[in-house]
Design a protein around this motif. Structure first.
Motif, PDB file in Angstrom:
ATOM      1  N   THR A   1     -15.400  -3.127  -3.125  1.00  0.00           N
ATOM      2  CA  THR A   1     -15.161  -4.424  -2.476  1.00  0.00           C
ATOM      3  C   THR A   1     -15.380  -4.371  -0.970  1.00  0.00           C
ATOM      4  O   THR A   1     -15.549  -5.405  -0.349  1.00  0.00           O
ATOM      5  CB  THR A   1     -13.749  -4.947  -2.790  1.00  0.00           C
ATOM      6  OG1 THR A   1     -12.781  -3.994  -2.354  1.00  0.00           O
ATOM      7  CG2 THR A   1     -13.578  -5.202  -4.276  1.00  0.00           C
TER       8      THR A   1
ATOM      9  N   LEU B   1     -11.757  -1.486  -6.224  1.00  0.00           N
ATOM     10  CA  LEU B   1     -10.816  -2.061  -7.191  1.00  0.00           C
ATOM     11  C   LEU B   1     -11.115  -1.435  -8.545  1.00  0.00           C
ATOM     12  O   LEU B   1     -12.236  -1.550  -9.051  1.00  0.00           O
ATOM     13  CB  LEU B   1     -10.958  -3.579  -7.280  1.00  0.00           C
ATOM     14  CG  LEU B   1     -10.142  -4.263  -8.377  1.00  0.00           C
ATOM     15  CD1 LEU B   1      -8.640  -4.022  -8.193  1.00  0.00           C
ATOM     16  CD2 LEU B   1     -10.442  -5.752  -8.419  1.00  0.00           C
ATOM     17  N   GLU B   2     -10.121  -0.763  -9.094  1.00  0.00           N
ATOM     18  CA  GLU B   2     -10.264  -0.166 -10.416  1.00  0.00           C
ATOM     19  C   GLU B   2      -9.411  -0.949 -11.399  1.00  0.00           C
ATOM     20  O   GLU B   2      -8.245  -1.237 -11.128  1.00  0.00           O
ATOM     21  CB  GLU B   2      -9.822   1.293 -10.408  1.00  0.00           C
ATOM     22  CG  GLU B   2      -9.945   1.944 -11.769  1.00  0.00           C
ATOM     23  CD  GLU B   2      -9.425   3.365 -11.798  1.00  0.00           C
ATOM     24  OE1 GLU B   2     -10.030   4.181 -12.490  1.00  0.00           O
ATOM     25  OE2 GLU B   2      -8.399   3.649 -11.140  1.00  0.00           O
ATOM     26  N   LYS B   3     -10.006  -1.281 -12.517  1.00  0.00           N
ATOM     27  CA  LYS B   3      -9.271  -1.928 -13.608  1.00  0.00           C
ATOM     28  C   LYS B   3      -9.335  -0.982 -14.803  1.00  0.00           C
ATOM     29  O   LYS B   3     -10.281  -1.032 -15.591  1.00  0.00           O
ATOM     30  CB  LYS B   3      -9.870  -3.289 -13.937  1.00  0.00           C
ATOM     31  CG  LYS B   3      -9.700  -4.276 -12.796  1.00  0.00           C
ATOM     32  CD  LYS B   3     -10.071  -5.663 -13.201  1.00  0.00           C
ATOM     33  CE  LYS B   3      -9.785  -6.617 -12.038  1.00  0.00           C
ATOM     34  NZ  LYS B   3     -10.008  -7.997 -12.397  1.00  0.00           N
TER      35      LYS B   3
ATOM     36  N   TRP C   1       0.842  -1.192   0.000  1.00  0.00           N
ATOM     37  CA  TRP C   1       0.000   0.000   0.000  1.00  0.00           C
ATOM     38  C   TRP C   1       0.881   1.249   0.000  1.00  0.00           C
ATOM     39  O   TRP C   1       1.850   1.325   0.752  1.00  0.00           O
ATOM     40  CB  TRP C   1      -0.912   0.015   1.219  1.00  0.00           C
ATOM     41  CG  TRP C   1      -2.002  -1.006   1.141  1.00  0.00           C
ATOM     42  CD1 TRP C   1      -1.984  -2.263   1.687  1.00  0.00           C
ATOM     43  CD2 TRP C   1      -3.250  -0.877   0.468  1.00  0.00           C
ATOM     44  NE1 TRP C   1      -3.162  -2.909   1.391  1.00  0.00           N
ATOM     45  CE2 TRP C   1      -3.964  -2.089   0.656  1.00  0.00           C
ATOM     46  CE3 TRP C   1      -3.846   0.140  -0.266  1.00  0.00           C
ATOM     47  CZ2 TRP C   1      -5.232  -2.295   0.136  1.00  0.00           C
ATOM     48  CZ3 TRP C   1      -5.123  -0.070  -0.781  1.00  0.00           C
ATOM     49  CH2 TRP C   1      -5.796  -1.281  -0.579  1.00  0.00           C
TER      50      TRP C   1
ATOM     51  N   VAL D   1     -12.972   0.341   0.063  1.00  0.00           N
ATOM     52  CA  VAL D   1     -11.963  -0.221  -0.834  1.00  0.00           C
ATOM     53  C   VAL D   1     -12.628  -0.403  -2.200  1.00  0.00           C
ATOM     54  O   VAL D   1     -13.685  -1.026  -2.302  1.00  0.00           O
ATOM     55  CB  VAL D   1     -11.408  -1.570  -0.318  1.00  0.00           C
ATOM     56  CG1 VAL D   1     -10.390  -2.143  -1.307  1.00  0.00           C
ATOM     57  CG2 VAL D   1     -10.781  -1.398   1.058  1.00  0.00           C
TER      58      VAL D   1
ATOM     59  N   SER E   1      -3.134   3.444  -2.147  1.00  0.00           N
ATOM     60  CA  SER E   1      -3.375   2.643  -3.344  1.00  0.00           C
ATOM     61  C   SER E   1      -2.453   1.434  -3.327  1.00  0.00           C
ATOM     62  O   SER E   1      -1.396   1.440  -2.699  1.00  0.00           O
ATOM     63  CB  SER E   1      -3.156   3.466  -4.620  1.00  0.00           C
ATOM     64  OG  SER E   1      -1.818   3.883  -4.717  1.00  0.00           O
ATOM     65  N   GLN E   2      -2.896   0.396  -4.023  1.00  0.00           N
ATOM     66  CA  GLN E   2      -2.162  -0.864  -4.073  1.00  0.00           C
ATOM     67  C   GLN E   2      -2.292  -1.425  -5.485  1.00  0.00           C
ATOM     68  O   GLN E   2      -3.406  -1.607  -5.974  1.00  0.00           O
ATOM     69  CB  GLN E   2      -2.768  -1.848  -3.063  1.00  0.00           C
ATOM     70  CG  GLN E   2      -2.174  -3.225  -3.068  1.00  0.00           C
ATOM     71  CD  GLN E   2      -2.991  -4.186  -2.214  1.00  0.00           C
ATOM     72  OE1 GLN E   2      -4.214  -4.204  -2.290  1.00  0.00           O
ATOM     73  NE2 GLN E   2      -2.308  -4.985  -1.405  1.00  0.00           N
TER      74      GLN E   2
ATOM     75  N   ASN F   1      -6.132  -1.192  -6.278  1.00  0.00           N
ATOM     76  CA  ASN F   1      -7.026  -1.075  -5.138  1.00  0.00           C
ATOM     77  C   ASN F   1      -6.828   0.303  -4.535  1.00  0.00           C
ATOM     78  O   ASN F   1      -5.687   0.766  -4.379  1.00  0.00           O
ATOM     79  CB  ASN F   1      -6.687  -2.108  -4.062  1.00  0.00           C
ATOM     80  CG  ASN F   1      -7.420  -3.403  -4.239  1.00  0.00           C
ATOM     81  OD1 ASN F   1      -8.566  -3.434  -4.672  1.00  0.00           O
ATOM     82  ND2 ASN F   1      -6.768  -4.494  -3.897  1.00  0.00           N
ATOM     83  N   TYR F   2      -7.927   0.943  -4.193  1.00  0.00           N
ATOM     84  CA  TYR F   2      -7.883   2.209  -3.470  1.00  0.00           C
ATOM     85  C   TYR F   2      -8.576   2.000  -2.135  1.00  0.00           C
ATOM     86  O   TYR F   2      -9.730   1.569  -2.092  1.00  0.00           O
ATOM     87  CB  TYR F   2      -8.609   3.314  -4.250  1.00  0.00           C
ATOM     88  CG  TYR F   2      -7.908   3.698  -5.519  1.00  0.00           C
ATOM     89  CD1 TYR F   2      -6.894   4.658  -5.510  1.00  0.00           C
ATOM     90  CD2 TYR F   2      -8.242   3.103  -6.724  1.00  0.00           C
ATOM     91  CE1 TYR F   2      -6.239   5.003  -6.681  1.00  0.00           C
ATOM     92  CE2 TYR F   2      -7.596   3.447  -7.903  1.00  0.00           C
ATOM     93  CZ  TYR F   2      -6.596   4.395  -7.872  1.00  0.00           C
ATOM     94  OH  TYR F   2      -5.945   4.735  -9.031  1.00  0.00           O
ATOM     95  N   ARG F   3      -7.855   2.281  -1.050  1.00  0.00           N
ATOM     96  CA  ARG F   3      -8.442   2.223   0.292  1.00  0.00           C
ATOM     97  C   ARG F   3      -8.551   3.667   0.764  1.00  0.00           C
ATOM     98  O   ARG F   3      -7.532   4.335   0.977  1.00  0.00           O
ATOM     99  CB  ARG F   3      -7.568   1.385   1.219  1.00  0.00           C
ATOM    100  CG  ARG F   3      -8.147   1.221   2.599  1.00  0.00           C
ATOM    101  CD  ARG F   3      -7.460   0.143   3.417  1.00  0.00           C
ATOM    102  NE  ARG F   3      -6.012   0.278   3.423  1.00  0.00           N
ATOM    103  CZ  ARG F   3      -5.181  -0.702   3.766  1.00  0.00           C
ATOM    104  NH1 ARG F   3      -5.648  -1.889   4.094  1.00  0.00           N
ATOM    105  NH2 ARG F   3      -3.883  -0.506   3.755  1.00  0.00           N
TER     106      ARG F   3
END
Length: 115
Positions: A107, A96-98, A28, A94, A68-69, A75-77
């Motif tokens: 999520t 999840l962006e693609k 992260w 959280v 972000s991860q 993934n954005y927390r």
């Protein structure tokens, strides 16, 4: 024999680089600018999706902080503020962006409980 020595030495140089890359993925990283329009858009998306699922009538206020991860996307927390029932509450979402698929998926969305 020289080729074997060369390959051995090359592997000694490349192996640490591989480890650095692999360790960097999945960790992260703090988001420096939570007012960035894209980060705000993700926060708005999170509140909107949660509201669709729960009919909680939350309204997005702002992104307080985030991380972000890099995974199979990003993934954005995010620590968010949202209005609900005349109160401003904080939530951790959280998303999840693609980007390659132009998709986002909520999520997790949990309230911060202060005792």
């Amino acid at each position: 024999m020289n080729k074997i020595i060369f390959l051995f030495l090359l592997s000694l140089v490349l192996l640490p680089l591989h480890v650095i890359v692999v360790v960097g993925l999945g960790s992260w990283t703090p988001i420096k600018d939570v007012k960035d329009p894209h980060i705000v858009e993700i926060g708005q998306f999170a509140v909107s999706e949660f509201d669709k699922l729960t009919r909680s009538r939350l309204t997005f206020v702002k992104v307080v902080q985030g991380e972000s991860q890099v995974v199979s996307g990003v993934n954005y927390r995010l620590l968010l503020e949202a209005n609900g029932s005349k109160l401003t509450k904080q939530f951790v979402a959280v998303v999840l962006e693609k980007p390659s698929l132009k998709s986002m998926n909520l999520t997790s969305f949990k309230p911060i409980i202060i005792n």
